[in-house]
Design an enzyme around this catalytic site. Sequence first.
Site, mmCIF file in Angstrom:
data_model
loop_
_atom_site.group_PDB
_atom_site.id
_atom_site.type_symbol
_atom_site.label_atom_id
_atom_site.label_comp_id
_atom_site.label_asym_id
_atom_site.label_seq_id
_atom_site.Cartn_x
_atom_site.Cartn_y
_atom_site.Cartn_z
ATOM 1 N N LYS A 155 37.430 35.162 54.429
ATOM 2 C CA LYS A 155 38.729 35.836 54.469
ATOM 3 C C LYS A 155 38.845 36.825 55.625
ATOM 4 O O LYS A 155 39.921 37.023 56.187
ATOM 5 C CB LYS A 155 39.006 36.525 53.132
ATOM 6 N N GLU A 239 41.949 45.845 50.836
ATOM 7 C CA GLU A 239 43.264 45.825 51.446
ATOM 8 C C GLU A 239 44.244 46.574 50.557
ATOM 9 O O GLU A 239 44.010 46.756 49.358
ATOM 10 C CB GLU A 239 43.749 44.393 51.697
ATOM 11 N N HIS A 274 44.625 36.524 38.086
ATOM 12 C CA HIS A 274 44.610 35.942 39.430
ATOM 13 C C HIS A 274 44.440 34.427 39.416
ATOM 14 O O HIS A 274 44.184 33.826 40.467
ATOM 15 C CB HIS A 274 43.508 36.584 40.293
ATOM 16 N N ARG A 331 41.502 22.909 51.833
ATOM 17 C CA ARG A 331 41.273 21.813 50.891
ATOM 18 C C ARG A 331 42.591 21.424 50.248
ATOM 19 O O ARG A 331 43.629 22.033 50.492
ATOM 20 C CB ARG A 331 40.308 22.264 49.791
#
Length: 565
Positions: A155, A239, A274, A331
């Site tokens: 990431k 973040e 999530h 993917r």
Amino acid sequence: MYRVSNLIQTSYCTRSTFASCKRLLSSKTNEQKQYKTRKINKLLVANRGEIAIRVFRACSEINIQTVAIYSAEDEGQLHRIKADESFKIGRGLSPIAAYLNIPEIIKVAVKNDVDAIHPGYGFLSENGDFAKACMDAGIVFIGPTPDVIYRMGNKLNARQSAIDAKVPIIPGTTHAVDNLDAVRVFVKEHGYPIMLKAARGGGGRGMRIARNEDELEEAFQRASSEAKAAVGDGSLFAERLVTQARHIEVQVIGDHYGGVSHLYERDCSVQRRHQKVIEVAPATNLDPKLRDRMTSDAVRLARHVGYQNAGTVEFLLDDKGRHYFIEVNCRLQVEHTCSEEITGIDIVQSQIKIAEGSRLADLGLEQDKIKIMGAAVQCRMTTEDPANNFTPDVGRIDVFRSAEGFGIRIDSASAYTDAVISPFYDSLLVKVIAHSRNHQEACAKMVRALTEFRIRGVKTNIPFLLNVLHHKQFLEGSITTSFLDENPILFKFSPAQNRAQKLLSYLSEVLVNGPLTPLGTDIKPMHIKPELPHVKRKEIPNGWRQVLIKEGPAGFAKTVRKHPQ
């Protein structure tokens, strides 16, 4: 194709390193222009369950032989018998480790003349080492190049790529953080709340929110340990948390000649812990200008990194109409079916043909030819008990009746009567996809389909899905990622009556064990010998059986030969 993996296998790269990566990845080399086409005759799916069967079906339609692999625990699973050939792997390994055993999977492929391997999703689907092992063995990997997977699978590296491609990102740390002090430096500048995320991996694993200093340490430890357990790397980045946001992802597809197109977007805002639960395509109530900006950014980023094959660029969209890049999934996604339904494009077959060397133009995938046709909704039906904090349920399915009808697509693998649901793998049972002219009509079809299902023996999340589909806010398309948290009523369920199965159980119990309740008086039953009516028995003429008994095998054969018929 590109050989910069040595530069980017570390947990993060410097800006100068990324400048080198950028020059190498964005240039159209002679090797790229001269991509060697190759016909795929036999394909192995390095996965299990629903996605393996999905790929097998796509291969069957274009006359490609299929190979399945299965663990000891999956010996009775449908994906094993849906393929032309199947091979057991992972003897002595854990159920998960069996599907992560790269050397054994490659060995099976080479031994059985496999031309290509499709990784599905999960397991090794975003593993650059696996993609490289396929290429080194002379096997086509159905997906992006190893170098792109190394780069975008991390990431932090992906964020830097987005910056270089001028795609907006959420403010966050530029390097992996391994201690709380580094996180506190970030918090001092940007404040709370923050999101801690695993630097590698996906699927919602290794993600924790810290809203204040008191929550920070526990969130950090949990996110790090979860990330390490999921992908073997506990590194994190922090973040700023974007609240009241929508989760929008853009389906992209690229060829080996620099061509990249998008198949529009999906809204995946209905999430629990999530994890996506219900996906919608296209995103509802999305301004066309904003759609154009997001899809353009996704395509530009894909071109920037030299992306090939199918992938997804994910964004958060805040309440002010600003979108921020989150990550790239290198993917096929679970929810790719929604994009297939609204565009009419078979993404899996497109993956295979691109890997063979086809251009997007050869497949009719130029951007101006891809149009949105109606709306689609996908529900992930799982074997989880929504009344018991969504605890995964295991056992045998006693009754299974599937939904059918116009506008309904069912993708499943373990859903049938007498199927055994094991505790070893993901709890996904069936993917139900509804397609209609607009979002509300698609939801109506989905409600009808879910109420048609009859599943007994294991718990499912159908009651929860129906609650969401009936909710006014969902039907209007005005949801955010906090939708489930803000509506506790969605988690209140009416128990199923299950009258038919209860009645059958009662009757069988009475037939086998007699009445279950005592008589209402002390009077003993009368001893009466019933008189049965006389039934005249019909004379049954002798047949071949009597000949066999009387004459024996030799005489029987002789009589048969003499018979005129």
